[in-house]
Design an enzyme around this catalytic site. Structure first.
Site, PDB file in Angstrom:
ATOM      1  N   GLY A 356      58.381  95.432  56.543  1.00  0.00           N
ATOM      2  CA  GLY A 356      59.360  96.231  55.815  1.00  0.00           C
ATOM      3  C   GLY A 356      58.793  97.589  55.504  1.00  0.00           C
ATOM      4  N   GLY A 359      56.339 100.302  50.095  1.00  0.00           N
ATOM      5  CA  GLY A 359      56.754 100.272  48.693  1.00  0.00           C
ATOM      6  C   GLY A 359      57.802  99.242  48.347  1.00  0.00           C
ATOM      7  N   GLY A 361      57.108  96.090  48.104  1.00  0.00           N
ATOM      8  CA  GLY A 361      56.455  94.992  47.397  1.00  0.00           C
ATOM      9  C   GLY A 361      55.796  93.965  48.293  1.00  0.00           C
ATOM     10  N   THR A 363      52.697  93.938  49.592  1.00  0.00           N
ATOM     11  CA  THR A 363      51.344  93.628  49.131  1.00  0.00           C
ATOM     12  C   THR A 363      51.399  92.843  47.822  1.00  0.00           C
ATOM     13  OG1 THR A 363      50.738  95.747  50.032  1.00  0.00           O
ATOM     14  CG2 THR A 363      49.094  94.640  48.716  1.00  0.00           C
ATOM     15  N   SER A 679      70.253 101.648  69.858  1.00  0.00           N
ATOM     16  CA  SER A 679      71.359 101.585  68.907  1.00  0.00           C
ATOM     17  C   SER A 679      72.057 102.925  68.677  1.00  0.00           C
ATOM     18  CB  SER A 679      70.882 101.000  67.578  1.00  0.00           C
ATOM     19  OG  SER A 679      70.017 101.912  66.990  1.00  0.00           O
ATOM     20  N   LYS A 722      70.290 100.376  57.598  1.00  0.00           N
ATOM     21  CA  LYS A 722      71.109 101.496  58.059  1.00  0.00           C
ATOM     22  C   LYS A 722      72.222 101.809  57.069  1.00  0.00           C
ATOM     23  CE  LYS A 722      70.006 100.912  62.905  1.00  0.00           C
ATOM     24  NZ  LYS A 722      70.427 100.401  64.199  1.00  0.00           N
TER      25      LYS A 722
HETATM   26  P1  ADP Z   1      54.132  97.587  50.045  1.00  0.00           P
HETATM   27  O1  ADP Z   1      52.951  96.706  50.189  1.00  0.00           O
HETATM   28  O2  ADP Z   1      55.359  96.977  50.610  1.00  0.00           O
HETATM   29  O3  ADP Z   1      53.943  98.957  50.546  1.00  0.00           O
HETATM   30  P2  ADP Z   1      53.579  97.380  47.240  1.00  0.00           P
HETATM   31  O4  ADP Z   1      53.354  95.909  47.188  1.00  0.00           O
HETATM   32  O5  ADP Z   1      52.410  98.247  47.210  1.00  0.00           O
HETATM   33  O6  ADP Z   1      54.454  97.747  48.493  1.00  0.00           O
HETATM   34  O7  ADP Z   1      54.583  97.767  46.077  1.00  0.00           O
HETATM   35  C1  ADP Z   1      54.600  99.001  45.406  1.00  0.00           C
HETATM   36  C2  ADP Z   1      54.863  98.796  43.948  1.00  0.00           C
HETATM   37  O8  ADP Z   1      56.193  98.399  43.714  1.00  0.00           O
HETATM   38  C3  ADP Z   1      53.999  97.716  43.346  1.00  0.00           C
HETATM   39  O9  ADP Z   1      53.568  98.125  42.100  1.00  0.00           O
HETATM   40  C4  ADP Z   1      54.924  96.538  43.232  1.00  0.00           C
HETATM   41  O10 ADP Z   1      54.564  95.694  42.181  1.00  0.00           O
HETATM   42  C5  ADP Z   1      56.251  97.211  42.962  1.00  0.00           C
HETATM   43  N1  ADP Z   1      57.355  96.405  43.471  1.00  0.00           N
HETATM   44  C6  ADP Z   1      57.844  96.404  44.722  1.00  0.00           C
HETATM   45  N2  ADP Z   1      58.867  95.535  44.837  1.00  0.00           N
HETATM   46  C7  ADP Z   1      59.024  94.969  43.631  1.00  0.00           C
HETATM   47  C8  ADP Z   1      59.941  94.000  43.131  1.00  0.00           C
HETATM   48  N3  ADP Z   1      60.863  93.436  43.880  1.00  0.00           N
HETATM   49  N4  ADP Z   1      59.826  93.645  41.848  1.00  0.00           N
HETATM   50  C9  ADP Z   1      58.902  94.203  41.079  1.00  0.00           C
HETATM   51  N5  ADP Z   1      58.019  95.147  41.471  1.00  0.00           N
HETATM   52  C10 ADP Z   1      58.082  95.525  42.758  1.00  0.00           C
END
Ligand code: ADP
Length: 803
Positions: A356, A359, A361, A363, A679, A722
């Protein structure tokens, strides 16, 4: 030469001297301890204070007999007698004249002898004598210079002397160091002989002193060198003992630790071999450090250490739900995955890959999985990794070699079964330094990873208990062999509503806590949060939002400090103060209809985006130009679009010859960003038709869909991304393939409230909906117009025609 007329014998007490003698005219004081000597002195004091001083040959002899004494001595006058504590006496004597010992007449209680005084020689200064005196002075000067033992005072007094006998005696008494030499001079009763003997002695002594000086210099040099060598050697020894002891201590410590650590057989052998090698090495060898570090690495690995798994699904769901809003499908998939592991009683499942935009979530959800199952968490970013050695380490033959990041991660985790996250697995690349992807394959392969070999460690390490999880932004660049092993879980972008909830429920409390403020001290209303999301972010995830919230919290903290308030409610007004004016406007600036420009939609690494497709037609020779870094698939899809258009253009009054005289240029900005995929087919078709016919395209409409040569619209992936992109861009209508209708349930209602989604099956429908005017009517000679209802498998000539 003997004296001419013998003098009369004198009976006189005798004092045997040890190691010293008195010359005529010399004053000397010395201590007397022997009873016989004291008695002799006492006798002398009773008589005329004269005593015969004569040296004894052997200084050790306590009771010298007549034969032990030299034959020539000095008659001296006792000037002073001083009783010393104990039985000894200090006397001061002055030599008067030489005398020869003729006979000992008494031995007890003291020595008494008949001696014959030597007549002082008449001071006749012959030339011989004069020459001798001069020579003596010179020899003496030489001697004094070379021996350095003569005091300045002696030097001066001797230089002043001219009387030959006195000169000889003074030099003998003050300068000669050996008793034999002095005695020799004393015994020379003739002055000339005396001076000659003295000169010989002085010459000999001078030569000896020179020699001695040379020897001394050499000895000194040698000693200095020896001393230096010795000193250096001692220092080296000290350093070596210091080092050696420390190293040997280290070796012993490591040996003990090794005995206690449950390492595998190969590791034990390797470690023992290294330690043996170190104990054989000379202290200070640089290799010792290398060997010891290696053994330390072996011992630092978490041999046999594991954490116990909690496979309680309820608890897992609670942990996942606690930290993450929404993501229902993702959470469901994770729980399913954990359920399967629990049923299998084996943690070796497929490898999850969360895909995805940044940001969203990914990680943090993996972190939550680790917490849910009660394992340690380690993370390794593969972004930009091109060197296999980063994964597998460098061989130990390299200077400064270290293990790869896998082993390093395991050491950091401290257990054999952590959750090990490979972040950005799609950002890995390979070059001449080897292929990190193939190394990764080995790590992830359950068949091989029970004996993973790091190049540095050179021993098998069991990774089979590690739960590997990966994340990626896109699947396109993951090598197929690797992709094959992954179980993909898509983590979609968030809608504004989701972002608002995440911001309020999770990000704000998290930042408030991180900044050390008390819970609830900063509040942001829903409206303000919406404003922040809409006005300051353009992202699929919530990274920027989190940063903005952190900024708001910081500013609020400052305000609280300044005003003394306990809490701050961030209103629209405050938002403006804290973050400045709005950066993005939801309504697109360009809403006017345009010719040859269409809003396409695409999914990129950072989520869905809108993509303008532009088409221009100009005089030329029928060439098709495609620009904007289009990939192969996209180029082919442009050709398909052109073919479809050429096939149908006569319907709209564009003659077939038109294409012989015109060039067509399709461009997709932003030109530097690579784009691919089929697409954009409908978008390119629409742009072409608009450019050809001059009919403008509605700019509030966006579209996505692949087309076939027969004009059918085929389904696409990533509809949610999209649609969200179109929604974010403030568009009103999206034309999407009919077969994607099933994806609609994923789309949040609030998005659908603002966005009209029309599902289409045929390109004709797209054109009808997107162009501002209907296309020119089909000519009546087109018999296939009824073919609209004809199934699509018909030959091309009978295919669907424009409406
Ligand atoms: P990614 O690994 O997808 O780039 P991260 O895990 O670093 O994203 O997430 C970025 C921030 O957003 C983190 O602090 C995470 O806790 C927060 N975050 C992302 N999605 C959610 C969610 N669904 N609920 C709560 N916090 C989220």
């Amino acid at each position: 030469m003997a004296t001419k007329r013998k003098t009369a014998l004198t009976r006189i007490p005798v004092l045997a001297m040890r190691g010293m003698m008195v010359f005529p005219h010399m004053v000397l004081h010395f201590d007397v301890g022997r009873a016989k000597s004291i008695a002799a002195l006492e006798k002398a004091m009773l008589d005329d204070q004269r005593i015969f001083l004569v040296a004894q040959k052997d200084t050790e002899n306590e009771e010298p007999a007549a034969s032990d004494l030299y034959k020539v001595g000095t008659i001296a006058q006792v000037k002073q007698v001083l009783n010393l504590p104990g039985d000894s006496i200090r006397v001061l004597v002055e030599g008067e004249r030489r005398a020869t010992l003729e006979a000992i007449v008494q031995e007890e209680p003291f020595l008494e002898a008949d001696v014959r005084p030597v007549r002082a020689s008449a001071a006749r200064q012959t030339d011989d004598i004069k020459a001798l005196v001069r020579a003596t002075h010179e020899f003496f000067a030489d001697y004094a210079k070379s021996s350095m033992r003569t005091s300045q005072e002696t030097l001066r007094s001797v230089t002043a002397l001219t009387k030959p006998d006195l000169l000889a005696d003074t030099i003998a008494a003050n300068v000669l160091t050996q008793l034999e030499d002095r005695q020799t001079i004393l015994e020379k009763l003739d002055v000339k002989e005396r001076l000659e003997a003295l000169c010989a002695i002085l010459v000999r002594e001078t030569r000896l002193s020179e020699l001695e000086k040379n020897v001394q210099a050499r000895v000194k040099q040698q000693i200095e060198k020896n001393q230096k060598d010795y000193y250096l050697r001692e220092q080296i020894k000290a350093i070596q003992t210091e080092l050696g002891d420390k190293e040997q201590n280290d070796v012993e410590e490591l040996r003990e630790k090794l005995a206690k650590t449950p390492v595998n057989d190969e590791a034990r052998q390797k470690a023992e071999r290294e330690l043996d090698r170190v104990s054989r090495m000379a202290a200070g060898t640089p290799e010792i450090g290398v060997s010891l570090t290696y053994v330390e690495w072996i011992l630092d690995l978490p041999w046999g250490k594991t954490t116990e798994d909690h496979l309680d699904l309820k608890r897992a769901a609670r942990v996942l739900g606690r930290d993450h809003y929404g993501l229902t499908k993702v959470k469901e998939r994770i729980i399913e995955y954990l359920a399967v592991l629990r049923i299998k009683q084996d943690m070796r499942g497929p490898i999850l890959c969360f895909v995805g935009p940044p940001g969203v979530g990914k990680t943090s959800i993996v972190r939550a999985i680790a917490e849910a199952v009660g394992r340690k968490f380690v993370q390794m970013s593969l972004g930009g990794v091109r060197d296999e050695a980063e994964i597998r380490g460098h061989r130990r033959t390299y200077v400064g070699a270290i293990p790869g990041r896998i082993i390093e991660g395991i050491k950091r985790a401290g257990t054999m079964n952590p959750v090990f996250l490979f972040d950005e697995i799609d950002k890995m690349s390979s070059d001449y330094r080897g292929d990190p992807a193939s190394a990764l394959l080995e790590v992830l392969d359950a068949e091989q990873n029970h004996a993973f070999r790091d190049h540095y460690m050179e021993l098998p390490f069991d990774l089979s208990h590690v739960m590997f999880i990966t994340t990626a932004n896109s699947l396109d660049t993951i090598p197929p062999a690797l992709l094959d092993r992954l179980e993909i879980i898509e983590v979609p972008s968030y809608t504004d509503v989701e972002k608002m909830e995440i911001g309020r429920r999770h990000l704000l409390p998290k930042q408030v806590k991180a900044h050390g403020l008390s819970e609830g001290s900063v509040t942001i209303s829903k409206k303000t949060m919406d404003e922040i999301i809409e006005g300051y972010t353009r992202e699929a995830g919530v990274r920027t939002l989190e940063r903005l919230i952190a900024r708001v919290v910081r500013k609020a903290a400052v305000e609280m400090l300044n005003t003394g308030e306990k809490c701050v409610n961030v209103t629209s007004q405050k938002r403006k103060e804290y973050l400045g004016t709005v950066q993005y406007l939801r309504e697109p600036t360009e809403q006017k209809s345009l010719v040859g420009v269409v809003n396409g939609l695409a999914v990129t690494d950072v989520g869905g985006v809108t993509l303008a497709v532009e088409c221009a037609i100009m005089q030329g020779t029928g060439a098709l130009q495609l620009t904007g870094k289009l990939g192969d698939v996209m180029q082919e899809s442009a050709r398909a679009a052109l073919s479809w258009v050429r096939e149908h253009c006569d319907t709209w009054g564009v003659p077939a010859e038109f294409f012989k005289q015109h060039d067509i240029h399709i461009h997709v900005p932003e030109g530097a960003v690579p784009k691919d995929g089929p697409s954009a087919g409908v978008a390119m078709t629409t742009a072409l038709v608009s450019a050809l016919t001059g009919i403008p395209v509605r700019q509030e409409v966006a579209m996505t869909g692949e087309i076939t040569l027969r004009g059918r619209v085929l389904p696409i992936g990533g509809l949610k991304e999209k649609l969200l992109a179109a929604y974010r861009a403030g568009l009103k209508t999206v034309l999407a393939p009919a077969e994607n209708r099933k994806d609609l349930e994923e789309i949040p209602q609030n998005v659908l409230n603002k966005l009209q989604v029309i599902f289409v099956e045929q390109t004709d429908e797209v054109l009808r909906l997107a162009l501002t005017r209907p296309l020119p009517e089909a000519k009546p000679e087109s018999p296939e117009i009824a073919g609209l209802a004809v199934p699509l498998i018909q030959p091309a000539s009978t295919s669907v025609r424009g409406v």
